[in-house]
Design an enzyme around this catalytic site. Structure first.
Site, PDB file in Angstrom:
ATOM      1  N   LYS A   1       0.824  -1.216   0.000  1.00 17.35           N
ATOM      2  CA  LYS A   1       0.000   0.000   0.000  1.00 17.35           C
ATOM      3  C   LYS A   1       0.857   1.266   0.000  1.00 17.35           C
ATOM      4  O   LYS A   1       0.755   2.119   0.878  1.00 17.35           O
ATOM      5  CB  LYS A   1      -0.970   0.022   1.184  1.00 17.35           C
TER       6      LYS A   1
HETATM    7  P1  BMP Z   1      -8.783 -10.878   6.631  1.00 18.41           P
HETATM    8  O1  BMP Z   1      -9.489 -11.742   5.573  1.00 18.41           O
HETATM    9  O2  BMP Z   1      -8.078 -11.698   7.675  1.00 18.41           O
HETATM   10  O3  BMP Z   1      -9.653  -9.819   7.205  1.00 18.41           O
HETATM   11  O4  BMP Z   1      -7.574 -10.133   5.851  1.00 18.41           O
HETATM   12  C1  BMP Z   1      -7.826  -9.203   4.836  1.00 18.41           C
HETATM   13  C2  BMP Z   1      -6.532  -8.787   4.166  1.00 18.41           C
HETATM   14  O5  BMP Z   1      -6.829  -7.904   3.095  1.00 18.41           O
HETATM   15  C3  BMP Z   1      -5.533  -8.052   5.050  1.00 18.41           C
HETATM   16  O6  BMP Z   1      -4.218  -8.453   4.658  1.00 18.41           O
HETATM   17  C4  BMP Z   1      -5.744  -6.579   4.735  1.00 18.41           C
HETATM   18  O7  BMP Z   1      -4.560  -5.823   4.840  1.00 18.41           O
HETATM   19  C5  BMP Z   1      -6.199  -6.631   3.282  1.00 18.41           C
HETATM   20  N1  BMP Z   1      -7.155  -5.563   2.901  1.00 18.41           N
HETATM   21  C6  BMP Z   1      -8.400  -5.435   3.495  1.00 18.41           C
HETATM   22  O8  BMP Z   1      -8.762  -6.204   4.388  1.00 18.41           O
HETATM   23  N2  BMP Z   1      -9.269  -4.441   3.078  1.00 18.41           N
HETATM   24  C7  BMP Z   1      -8.954  -3.558   2.096  1.00 18.41           C
HETATM   25  O9  BMP Z   1      -9.786  -2.722   1.733  1.00 18.41           O
HETATM   26  C8  BMP Z   1      -7.685  -3.670   1.484  1.00 18.41           C
HETATM   27  C9  BMP Z   1      -6.808  -4.667   1.900  1.00 18.41           C
HETATM   28  O10 BMP Z   1      -5.634  -4.790   1.309  1.00 18.41           O
END
Ligand code: BMP
Length: 259
Positions: free
Chosen positions: A93
């Site tokens: 990011k």
């Molecule tokens: P999780 O499914 O455990 O919530 O993880 C989501 C992943 O996607 C994390 O690595 C987070 O940094 C990324 N992410 C997100 O959740 N929402 C966004 O809008 C953008 C992301 O990169």
């Protein structure tokens, strides 16, 4: 219309070689699953990559959360990615002036540009970020997913920001693989929609993350690739969970493109 075309038919619309590679992997492995390997231990990341490797098109990392990071992690990680045919994707990011992004991308402990074919960037800081990634040293083939929307509750992105992000993406067709978004924002078949915030049976965490089901994100929200982190990493059997997400997502995609 992007949403009705098969991934194979979208290949000629891409102007980025990593996007082409990604679409080919998705088609041949029949998977739109990208696992977020948000683990803080190198061995755990390698074990996860090995287990979910057969079921994913990309492995998304936050390399700066690894407690025991050493460059020795990268060789076996690349070997696993090559063997199981998935792409390494660092979710950095980027959001700074171009010069700083150039250094963050190619220098320091992580040397992201030497191993990650895909990275994420915020559109906030404008063109300089994309020019920096384009021009920095590193892998010849590289692609960027540009953040247009976020899954975080209360985030500050508004409609105008989304529109301007789309415009920026269209100005860099040879670099931009697609958009990170929660909604279908473009009909351009050459741009892939990557959607995080995906989990079955869970709606949120206690820090503002918001989840939709795999079916909803593909059929209603326009996702091409789904990012699943804890839905898989916190399962007792990550390989089984990954296969389950992969199958549900692929079926939803087949239903979407069905005329
Ligand atoms: P999780 O499914 O455990 O919530 O993880 C989501 C992943 O996607 C994390 O690595 C987070 O940094 C990324 N992410 C997100 O959740 N929402 C966004 O809008 C953008 C992301 O990169």
């Amino acid at each position: 219309d992007r949403l009705k075309l098969s991934f194979e038919k979208r290949i000629p619309f891409t102007k980025n070689l990593v996007a082409t590679e990604l679409l080919k992997i998705m088609s041949s492995k029949q998977t739109t699953l990208c696992v977020a390997a948000d683990l803080t231990n190198s061995t755990d990341i390698l074990n996860l990559a090995e287990q979910v490797g057969p079921h994913i098109c990309a492995l998304k990392t936050h390399i700066d959360i690894v407690d025991d990071f050493h460059e020795n992690l990268l060789k076996p990680l690349k070997e696993i990615a090559d063997r199981h045919n998935f792409i390494l994707f660092e979710d950095r990011k980027f959001a700074d002036i171009g010069k700083t992004v150039e250094l963050q991308y190619s220098k320091g402990v992580y040397k992201i540009s030497s191993w990650a074919k895909l990275v994420t960037a915020h559109s906030l800081c404008g063109k300089g970020v994309l020019d920096a990634i384009k021009g920095a040293e590193g892998l010849e083939n590289r692609g960027v997913f540009l953040l247009a929307e976020l899954s975080a509750a209360g985030n500050l992105i508004d409609e105008a920001y989304v529109k301007k992000t789309l415009k920026l993406a269209e100005e860099y067709p040879e670099l931009i693989v697609g958009l990170v978004s929660q909604n279908p924002l473009t009909n351009n078949p050459g741009l892939l929609q990557l959607t995080p915030g995906v989990q079955i049976d869970t709606k949120s965490d206690n820090l503002g993350q918001q989840y939709n089901s795999p079916e909803i994100i593909v059929l209603e929200k326009g996702a091409d690739i789904a990012v699943v982190g804890r839905g898989i990493t916190q399962s007792n059997q990550p390989a089984v969970a990954a296969l389950n997400y992969k199958n549900i997502l692929w079926q939803a995609y087949l239903n979407r493109i069905k005329q």
